[in-house]
Every structure is written in structure tokens, then in C-alpha cells.
Design an enzyme around this catalytic site. Sequence first.
Site, mmCIF file in Angstrom:
data_model
loop_
_atom_site.group_PDB
_atom_site.id
_atom_site.type_symbol
_atom_site.label_atom_id
_atom_site.label_comp_id
_atom_site.label_asym_id
_atom_site.label_seq_id
_atom_site.Cartn_x
_atom_site.Cartn_y
_atom_site.Cartn_z
ATOM 1 N N HIS A 4 -9.443 1.577 -1.527
ATOM 2 C CA HIS A 4 -8.016 1.288 -1.378
ATOM 3 C C HIS A 4 -7.509 0.694 -2.685
ATOM 4 C CE1 HIS A 4 -4.199 0.577 0.177
ATOM 5 N NE2 HIS A 4 -4.481 0.100 1.374
ATOM 6 N N HIS A 10 -3.581 7.627 5.952
ATOM 7 C CA HIS A 10 -3.647 6.308 5.316
ATOM 8 C C HIS A 10 -5.078 5.785 5.425
ATOM 9 C CE1 HIS A 10 -2.157 2.662 3.603
ATOM 10 N NE2 HIS A 10 -2.504 1.940 4.647
ATOM 11 N N CYS A 35 0.797 -1.226 0.000
ATOM 12 C CA CYS A 35 0.000 0.000 0.000
ATOM 13 C C CYS A 35 0.833 1.282 0.000
ATOM 14 C CB CYS A 35 -0.922 0.018 1.213
ATOM 15 S SG CYS A 35 -1.596 -1.581 1.671
#
Length: 403
Positions: free
Chosen positions: A331, A294, A162
Amino acid sequence: MDRRVVITGLGGLCGLGTDASSIWTEMREGRSAIGPISNSEIHELKGMIGTEIKVLPQHDIDRKQLISMDRFSLLAVLAAKQAMLQAGLSCNEGNAHRFGATVGVGFGGWDATEKAYRTLLLGGATRTELFTGVKAMPSAAACQVSMNLGLRGPVFGATSACASANHAIASAVDQIKLGRADVMLAGGSDAPLVWIVLKAWEAMRVLAPDTCRPFSADRKGLVLGEGAGMAVLESYEHAAARGATMLAEVAGIGLSADAYHIAAPAVHGPEAAMRACLVDASLNAEDVDYLNAHGTGTKANDQIETTAIKRVFGDHARSMSISSTKSTHAHCLGAASALEMIACVMAIQEGVVPPTANYREPDPDCDLDVTPNVPRERKVRVAMSNAFAMGGMNAVLAFKQVP
């Protein structure tokens, strides 16, 4: 000489839109693209939701090139071309060796891999498509960007789950500062809406059944999406010499590792990365106006990130604006922090903080100002972007107005 690095072009595609401008418009208004996945090959999932790019924009990539590309590489190329167009740049024999690219990819070509599996094990074939191997490799996105744009300088991929895009951008900045390139295309791309990938994430019990609600007390997990984001990075001198519009400066980079667990988050790594970023940018905590978190929407990640932010920013943690735009674009793994870079740069450009969409209930463990549901006008001189990856790989970037 410490060369300054500025951003002169942006490109992107995700469920919110197929260029950076449309992505920002939807993101700014808090309109979420999360919805049912339409891919008929995806089945038997507990939560059939994600963010898809329904229709790709028109492009000039011919069929011979397309057959050697997995979807994540195609998205990277399209975003890179958009960024170069906005920057007003092109490669030629005279400058190609000074132009490079770094593209972050989290998962890579699982679409090609799954098709090979179906062909060989389910279809009874004895061989796969010719380009299966090179389509699947994570570095293929950087290769395809290089070939399609004629870049002959430093070109490579970055793979850190990520945090891949932030690591790619950080590496691109280094190439310019070290004098190896004048211009770098940098960002990330991923296309994880593939059955085997979704089943793998489902097994970890982190996927939300409904939507992504970062920092909300009733959050139930993350949602996956596909996308790409790319920026043109230039040395300040190169951009100034050609009279380019400078959208923002990459002010600082902070990198760290948790050295803790392959899946569980920790506080000390994110804290260290944010502190390192402030030091690298010669900024005080109070200088940061907006932090793009995040903010995945999982119970543990959001709580731990909140704690890390409080440790780094102290009292200022309650004064600055925070949001997670994953609530709108989901995401997108290797592309996530590239899309969030767009949010930071445009927040600086327009003086608007994009909201955390889908927020419903305050959580006492996530008690900072996460800009719930409604955009906020605010002067943004400095924006920070957090990316904290599986396995404890952390990459934080700071962007600031160009004086």
C-alpha cells in the site's frame, strides 16, 4: 464539447521496479516486492516489512534541486519524466501554458519533518534545514514536477489519503475537459517508510506481520510501501493531431464520501462511487472485464469491498476478473491508485489480468474471482480501479480501449 481524454505515457517507481514496464512485468507475474525494511533508523516495530525502492534510477536532477526535495517529490518527478518520455512530449515557451500537473499525496514529507525533529529535539540544534517547510508540504510534489518539466498550466496537489492519486487523475481529466489544458501529468507519490509514520499505522493495529494477502481468509492486514506513478493525459484531439500512441482512454469517474467514520469502512460510499463511475462512462456493469480492487488485506476492508462489488455488479461480479495488486507493491498510500492505474492500462494493452499474490485460503465472505496467484489471459476492453480512503473518501476510475 465533451472532450475525450486519453493516456499516452506512463511512468512509475516502487519496490517492483523503477519504470512502468518493469513494474508491470513483476505485477503481471504476481511477484511480490514485500520484504524486510533496510532503513537503519526504523526500529521497534512489530512488523519490519514494506516495499522499498532499493536503488533509484540515474537522473539529471542536480544537487541544488535535490536539497529542496523530500523523497516523495523526487519520486514524482522521476515518474513524470518517464511518462513524458514515453509520450514523446516536451514543454516549450509556445505550449507550456497548456501543460499542467496534479499529483496525489497521502502523507507527504514526513522524512523532512522527522529529520527536523531529530535535529531540534534530539540534536539540540536551534534551527532546521532551510527547506524543511517546503519539502514537507504535500503540494511540493506537484510544484517540483511543474518546475522540473516547465509546466505553466493548471498545477496543484490532491490529498485524500489512499485515494489521492485517483482524485488527482480525476481532477486532471476535468482540466482537459473544461478546456484549461491540453496535456496534464497526473498520478500520485508517497514515501511513508519513516519511523513516525510506521509507528502511527502500527498504533491502528492494521499492519500485517508477514505479508499482504488481500481477500485470503488468513489475511492479517496491510503493508506499507513507497512509490510513485504518473500518466500523461491528453485530449483525444491533441494526441491524434501529433500521431501519438493512445494506451487507453479515461472513460469514467465516480466520486463519493461515506460521511461515516474517520477510520472504519462503510459499504454505501464505495457502492455509490462505482455506480457513479459506470454512469459517467456510459457503461453497463457487464461491460467491465477487470476490476483492480482497493484490496488492502485487512479483514474489514476486503469484506466490505466484496459486498459493495456484489451490490453494483450483481451476477456479473462472479464473471469479471478482480485482483488486488497491493499484494505485490504493497500500500503506497498516495501512490497506490497511480500504480494500480498502470495495472489497468497494461491489462488493456496486453490482455492479461495481474493476480492477487500471496493468496492461500478462500474466505466465504470474499467469494469472488480474485485471480489468485497466477495471471490470467483475458480480453480486457474496460478496466475499473477502486480507491477507498480513510475518512470515507472514494474515487473510482474506468479505463477503456481507444477505438
